[in-house]
Design an enzyme around this catalytic site. Structure first.
Site, PDB file in Angstrom:
ATOM      1  N   SER A 144       0.864  -1.188   0.000  1.00  0.00           N
ATOM      2  CA  SER A 144       0.000   0.000   0.000  1.00  0.00           C
ATOM      3  C   SER A 144       0.897   1.234   0.000  1.00  0.00           C
ATOM      4  CB  SER A 144      -0.858   0.002   1.266  1.00  0.00           C
ATOM      5  OG  SER A 144      -1.567   1.212   1.393  1.00  0.00           O
ATOM      6  N   TYR A 157      -2.222  -0.813  10.657  1.00  0.00           N
ATOM      7  CA  TYR A 157      -2.234  -1.079   9.212  1.00  0.00           C
ATOM      8  C   TYR A 157      -0.912  -0.619   8.590  1.00  0.00           C
ATOM      9  CZ  TYR A 157      -3.943  -1.115   4.370  1.00  0.00           C
ATOM     10  OH  TYR A 157      -4.116  -1.359   3.020  1.00  0.00           O
TER      11      TYR A 157
HETATM   12  P1  NAP Z   1     -11.463  -5.747   0.644  1.00  0.00           P
HETATM   13  O1  NAP Z   1     -12.447  -5.450  -0.401  1.00  0.00           O
HETATM   14  O2  NAP Z   1     -11.821  -5.536   2.064  1.00  0.00           O
HETATM   15  O3  NAP Z   1     -10.970  -7.263   0.405  1.00  0.00           O
HETATM   16  C1  NAP Z   1     -10.115  -7.908   1.320  1.00  0.00           C
HETATM   17  C2  NAP Z   1      -9.969  -9.351   0.896  1.00  0.00           C
HETATM   18  O4  NAP Z   1      -9.086 -10.007   1.805  1.00  0.00           O
HETATM   19  C3  NAP Z   1     -11.278 -10.108   0.908  1.00  0.00           C
HETATM   20  O5  NAP Z   1     -11.351 -10.943  -0.220  1.00  0.00           O
HETATM   21  C4  NAP Z   1     -11.203 -10.950   2.184  1.00  0.00           C
HETATM   22  O6  NAP Z   1     -11.915 -12.157   1.981  1.00  0.00           O
HETATM   23  C5  NAP Z   1      -9.693 -11.211   2.240  1.00  0.00           C
HETATM   24  N1  NAP Z   1      -9.232 -11.555   3.591  1.00  0.00           N
HETATM   25  C6  NAP Z   1      -9.237 -10.797   4.709  1.00  0.00           C
HETATM   26  N2  NAP Z   1      -8.741 -11.490   5.743  1.00  0.00           N
HETATM   27  C7  NAP Z   1      -8.431 -12.727   5.262  1.00  0.00           C
HETATM   28  C8  NAP Z   1      -7.892 -13.899   5.838  1.00  0.00           C
HETATM   29  N3  NAP Z   1      -7.569 -13.956   7.148  1.00  0.00           N
HETATM   30  N4  NAP Z   1      -7.687 -14.986   5.059  1.00  0.00           N
HETATM   31  C9  NAP Z   1      -8.013 -14.948   3.749  1.00  0.00           C
HETATM   32  N5  NAP Z   1      -8.525 -13.867   3.138  1.00  0.00           N
HETATM   33  C10 NAP Z   1      -8.737 -12.775   3.898  1.00  0.00           C
HETATM   34  O7  NAP Z   1     -10.125  -4.898   0.443  1.00  0.00           O
HETATM   35  P2  NAP Z   1      -9.224  -4.560  -0.834  1.00  0.00           P
HETATM   36  O8  NAP Z   1      -9.122  -3.096  -0.895  1.00  0.00           O
HETATM   37  O9  NAP Z   1      -9.620  -5.329  -2.019  1.00  0.00           O
HETATM   38  O10 NAP Z   1      -7.819  -5.096  -0.285  1.00  0.00           O
HETATM   39  C11 NAP Z   1      -6.981  -5.985  -0.977  1.00  0.00           C
HETATM   40  C12 NAP Z   1      -5.534  -5.658  -0.637  1.00  0.00           C
HETATM   41  O11 NAP Z   1      -5.206  -4.357  -1.152  1.00  0.00           O
HETATM   42  C13 NAP Z   1      -5.251  -5.595   0.860  1.00  0.00           C
HETATM   43  O12 NAP Z   1      -4.000  -6.180   1.135  1.00  0.00           O
HETATM   44  C14 NAP Z   1      -5.207  -4.103   1.140  1.00  0.00           C
HETATM   45  O13 NAP Z   1      -4.417  -3.801   2.266  1.00  0.00           O
HETATM   46  C15 NAP Z   1      -4.585  -3.600  -0.145  1.00  0.00           C
HETATM   47  N6  NAP Z   1      -4.780  -2.178  -0.425  1.00  0.00           N
HETATM   48  C16 NAP Z   1      -6.030  -1.654  -0.580  1.00  0.00           C
HETATM   49  C17 NAP Z   1      -6.157  -0.299  -0.843  1.00  0.00           C
HETATM   50  C18 NAP Z   1      -7.499   0.354  -1.035  1.00  0.00           C
HETATM   51  O14 NAP Z   1      -7.548   1.594  -1.089  1.00  0.00           O
HETATM   52  N7  NAP Z   1      -8.574  -0.384  -1.178  1.00  0.00           N
HETATM   53  C19 NAP Z   1      -5.035   0.528  -0.947  1.00  0.00           C
HETATM   54  C20 NAP Z   1      -3.784  -0.044  -0.761  1.00  0.00           C
HETATM   55  C21 NAP Z   1      -3.664  -1.391  -0.518  1.00  0.00           C
HETATM   56  P3  NAP Z   1     -12.749 -12.962   3.093  1.00  0.00           P
HETATM   57  O15 NAP Z   1     -13.374 -11.968   3.998  1.00  0.00           O
HETATM   58  O16 NAP Z   1     -13.727 -13.747   2.261  1.00  0.00           O
HETATM   59  O17 NAP Z   1     -11.757 -13.855   3.761  1.00  0.00           O
END
Ligand code: NAP
Length: 244
Positions: A144, A157
């Site tokens: 991130s 985080y």
């Molecule tokens: P999201 O929509 O909340 O999705 C998170 C995903 O992670 C879900 O599929 C969830 O699936 C899975 N997850 C959470 N805990 C888990 C566990 N213990 N075991 C297996 N799966 C797990 O968030 P997102 O934005 O797509 O995030 C994806 C990645 O991008 C993350 O690493 C986040 O830190 C990173 N990121 C996001 C942003 C942003 O602005 N959105 C920016 C920078 C980085 P289940 O609940 O079904 O397990």
């Protein structure tokens, strides 16, 4: 359209958001994608959707913080795919926002660090040996821009993502001699549940119109896993063109 034909990929956190988009893009390029997350129903739904488009996928319920789930995944890959894993996308992530560190519960701290850091450690620990045996592979860790900046009211985080950067550059040095590229993608604000929760927790406007879309992050991942064999882009930072 077939740059990844015959390749086997794991995408963690594939049940929604960025992981879902990455899974879709890799499958569209011909990879067989193993969809991992905890929500089995959503994984089923995505696998069916991909298959209905003539793409190749299977779902594997996996909590990335549980070593036994990773071991079961590796056993399945050995049994059904002769251990031929090519791509691991460590995307699953969690975060707690809206409170300063001194008010963050131990439970929230532990869940964040376990998901974002221990989960990636376990993924590499379990899957790198398969890639070494195969003569190479790609591991992409979704970090991130929070790994580059202070995150007020999101210290756990930020700590997990700064830590993930250190893990990634170090593992990259360990694994490059085995022809394995370990790279990081650092997205800025991307329109998913995670950022909307973060913005709401900080009482900020959750307007998604200027944010990155999950497909933008998937595009970066595709760039990394389709490089020429001699090329190693180790990190990609992605910002929305206009500040959200
Ligand atoms: P999201 O929509 O909340 O999705 C998170 C995903 O992670 C879900 O599929 C969830 O699936 C899975 N997850 C959470 N805990 C888990 C566990 N213990 N075991 C297996 N799966 C797990 O968030 P997102 O934005 O797509 O995030 C994806 C990645 O991008 C993350 O690493 C986040 O830190 C990173 N990121 C996001 C942003 C942003 O602005 N959105 C920016 C920078 C980085 P289940 O609940 O079904 O397990």
């Amino acid at each position: 359209m077939s740059q990844l034909q015959g390749k086997l990929a794991i995408v963690t956190g594939a049940s929604r958001g960025i992981g879902r988009a990455i899974a879709h893009s890799l499958a569209q390029l011909g990879a067989h994608v193993i969809l991992c997350a905890r929500d089995t129903a959503k994984l089923h739904q995505l696998a069916d959707e991909l298959k209905s488009q003539g793409l190749s996928a299977e779902n594997a319920t996996c909590d990335v913080t549980r070593p036994q789930d990773w071991e079961a995944l590796a056993a399945g890959i050995k049994q059904r795919h002769h251990g031929k894993l090519d791509i691991l996308i460590n995307n699953a992530g969690d975060g707690v926002f809206g409170k300063p560190l001194h008010e963050t519960s131990l439970e929230d701290w532990t869940r964040t660090i376990d998901t974002n850091l221990k989960g990636v450690y376990l993924g590499i620990k379990t899957m790198a040996p398969l890639m070494i045996a195969n003569g190479g592979g790609d591991i992409v860790n979704i970090a991130s821009l929070a790994a580059k900046n202070p995150v007020k009211n999101g210290a756990a985080y930020a700590a997990s993502k700064w830590g993930l950067n250190g893990l990634s550059v170090s593992a990259a040095e360990e694994l490059r001699e085995y022809n394995i590229r370990v790279s990081t993608v650092c997205p800025g604000s991307t329109a998913t549940n995670l950022i909307l929760d973060m913005r709401r927790a900080n009482s900020k406007d959750a307007d998604t119109s200027r944010m990155l879309q999950p497909s933008d992050i998937a595009h970066a991942v595709v760039t990394l896993v389709t490089q020429a064999p001699q090329s190693f882009i180790s990190e990609l930072l992605i910002r929305p063109t206009r500040k959200p």
